[in-house]
Design an enzyme around this catalytic site. Structure first.
Site, short mmCIF file in Angstrom:
data_model
loop_
_atom_site.label_atom_id
_atom_site.label_comp_id
_atom_site.label_asym_id
_atom_site.label_seq_id
_atom_site.Cartn_x
_atom_site.Cartn_y
_atom_site.Cartn_z
N HIS A 214 0.83 -1.21 0.00
CA HIS A 214 0.00 0.00 0.00
C HIS A 214 0.86 1.25 0.00
CE1 HIS A 214 0.40 -0.88 4.41
NE2 HIS A 214 0.50 0.43 4.50
N ASP A 244 0.48 -7.73 0.32
CA ASP A 244 0.71 -6.31 0.56
C ASP A 244 2.22 -6.07 0.56
OD1 ASP A 244 0.68 -3.67 1.32
OD2 ASP A 244 -0.22 -3.99 3.29
N GLY A 331 3.05 4.99 10.08
CA GLY A 331 4.43 5.17 9.65
C GLY A 331 5.26 3.91 9.77
N SER A 333 4.33 1.07 8.56
CA SER A 333 4.05 0.23 7.40
C SER A 333 5.31 -0.11 6.62
CB SER A 333 3.08 0.95 6.45
OG SER A 333 1.75 0.76 6.84
N SER A 349 1.92 -4.63 7.56
CA SER A 349 0.81 -4.26 6.70
C SER A 349 -0.14 -3.33 7.43
CB SER A 349 0.06 -5.51 6.22
OG SER A 349 -1.08 -5.17 5.46
#
Length: 490
Positions: A214, A244, A331, A333, A349
């Site tokens: 993402h 992801d 942040g 991720s 994720s």
């Protein structure tokens, strides 16, 4: 262009609980005396070795295999069997596993998951197989109310109490992207911040890194500073759907991208190989907002239904994830999930909660990302055949993937933290879907909750707050004095 460090943080200050558990033994041997399997005595195993044994036994047991998990207290692998004949069970015991008879087969649990997909694909829900209970664990976040809750509850009840269980989370499932620091991209309306997961070598031999899908769909060009020039460009990105993950190539082909997680205070963990997650195993997560946190794997093959931010009635479903009780915030991720012995496990994720109150977090398996992108860990040390994807890497030990020694050194402290006051709220990590984070919305998700990094989330479910504060140029994490990095030099 003169050579310089291009440090990209994947963590800030190390939470004391996780650091105390990880750092003293980060580079030490964990080998223990193993009881002989010839008499059926269960072996004492490291988690990575247990994962490898589980993969072997899955082939031996065939349809009788109904999942496995790691008993961290006894350091043993527990294998579930259903309708297994005595000969097969004896083989499993001789291999060194604890064998447990259960009622639900893998096929039955997978059928239950398909029913949930057909009848209960509702934003704010997730489900994963929990081999410890031999059931499908279904979770609903705080947004699942009214008719949606009734529908979900009815579907789970229809599966039967011996097949599925339902629990409620007080948080909200979101992807953990945010405006702020770590790796940056400037998009219309602000900045997007994520965390680098692991440095890799792309299939064409160029240096690259893995991060969340993402993040890669939200923005194409990434920098190591909020106002700096891009140093890397997205090559592949998958989100939502079957994963992801993103492969991001460094723009300078001369970039050296070793694979080592620096956990602060002069301590590092070399990433030696990729391995599949094992339920019950202790894992560590590094992220640019909250630093180092630890917890346990609680479920595999998880499906998560994130609310789409661009479509009020839409849902971004991601499958094949790892479920944990490790906390994370906006942040984080894309940040790295790894084991004490240096196995790369996952990429952050999304999830619910924060690192003050705890929560659950889902991770993209690294083995699947490597297989899909054709990349290999480290700076070209291992060939493609040595890291051939999820199937071949299931539980692989260090010896199964060459080139671990090529993954050296990351520079700590190359990114300083900024004021915790710039992080609004307790961490509503409003995670948009892949395409949901482009444009103005992407920069509107500020990094939150870096102030209290209190260790693993455990089974606590955190709350959430309004994520609408704009991105702050100063980034996040007041105490990023030990900023962990997986970096390249160029």
């Amino acid at each position: 262009m003169p050579k310089r460090k291009a440090a990209i943080a994947v963590g800030g200050v190390a939470a004391l609980g996780a650091a105390a558990l990880l750092l003293p033994n980060a580079n030490a041997s964990q080998d223990k005396d193993q009881a002989t399997g010839a008499t059926g005595t269960a072996k004492t195993l490291k988690a990575a070795d247990a994962s490898g044994l589980a993969a072997q036994l899955q082939k031996i047991l065939g349809d009788a295999f109904a999942g496995s998990y790691y008993d961290s207290a006894k350091q043993q692998l527990v294998v579930n069997v259903v309708n297994g004949d005595d000969n097969v069970v004896v083989q499993a015991k001789k291999a060194g596993a604890v064998v447990r008879q259960v009622d639900n087969s893998t096929a039955e649990l997978q059928a239950a998951a398909r029913t949930l997909k057909a009848k209960a694909t509702i934003p704010g829900t997730s489900w994963a197989v929990d081999p410890r209970t031999n059931k499908v664990l279904v979770t609903a976040d705080s947004t699942v109310t009214g008719g949606k809750w009734d529908r979900l509850q009815s579907t789970v009840r229809g599966l039967g109490p011996d097949t599925a269980t339902l629990k409620k989370s007080s948080g909200t499932f979101k992807t953990f992207v945010s405006g702020g620091d770590a790796i940056f991209s400037q998009v219309q309306g602000g900045n997007v911040r994520c965390s680098l997961g692991f440095n890799v070598t792309a299939s064409d031999g160029s240096p690259a890194f893995l991060t969340a899908g993402h993040c890669g769909v939200a923005a194409k060009d990434w920098s190591d500073s909020q106002t700096g020039q891009p140093i890397a460009t997205v090559d592949q990105a998958t989100f939502p759907g079957q994963g992801d993950f993103s492969l991001v190539k460094y723009n300078d082909p001369a970039t050296q991208a070793p694979s080592e997680v620096n956990t602060g205070n002069g301590q590092t963990v070399q990433i030696k190989q990729a391995a599949d997650a094992t339920v019950g195993a202790t894992v560590f997560r590094m992220g640019s907002t909250t630093g180092l946190h630890d917890g346990q794997v609680t479920g595999l093959d998880a499906t998560v239904n994130f609310q789409s931010e661009t479509d009020p009635n839409g849902v971004d479903t991601v499958t094949g994830l790892i479920q944990t009780n490790v906390c994370a915030e906006a942040g984080d991720s894309g940040g790295s999930l790894f084991t004490q012995d240096g196995s790369a496990i996952g990429l952050t994720s999304g999830g619910s909660g924060d690192c003050t109150n705890g929560g659950e977090t889902f991770f993209q398996p690294v083995t699947t990302a490597l297989q899909a992108t054709g990349a290999t860990l480290g700076a070209g040390g291992a060939g493609a055949d040595d890291q051939a994807g999820a199937g071949d890497q299931a539980g692989a030990g260090a010896g199964d993937q060459s080139g671990a020694g090529d993954q050296s050194g990351a520079g700590a402290g190359d990114q300083s933290g900024a004021g915790a006051g710039d992080q609004s709220g307790a961490g509503d990590q409003s995670g948009a879907g892949a395409g949901d984070q482009s444009g103005a919305g992407a920069g509107d998700q500020s990094g939150e909750g870096a102030g209290d990094q209190s260790g693993a989330g455990g089974d606590q479910i955190g709350g959430s707050a309004d994520p609408s504060a704009p991105a702050d140029a100063s980034g996040s994490g007041a105490a990023h004095d030990g900023s962990s990095s997986v970096h390249g030099t160029r």
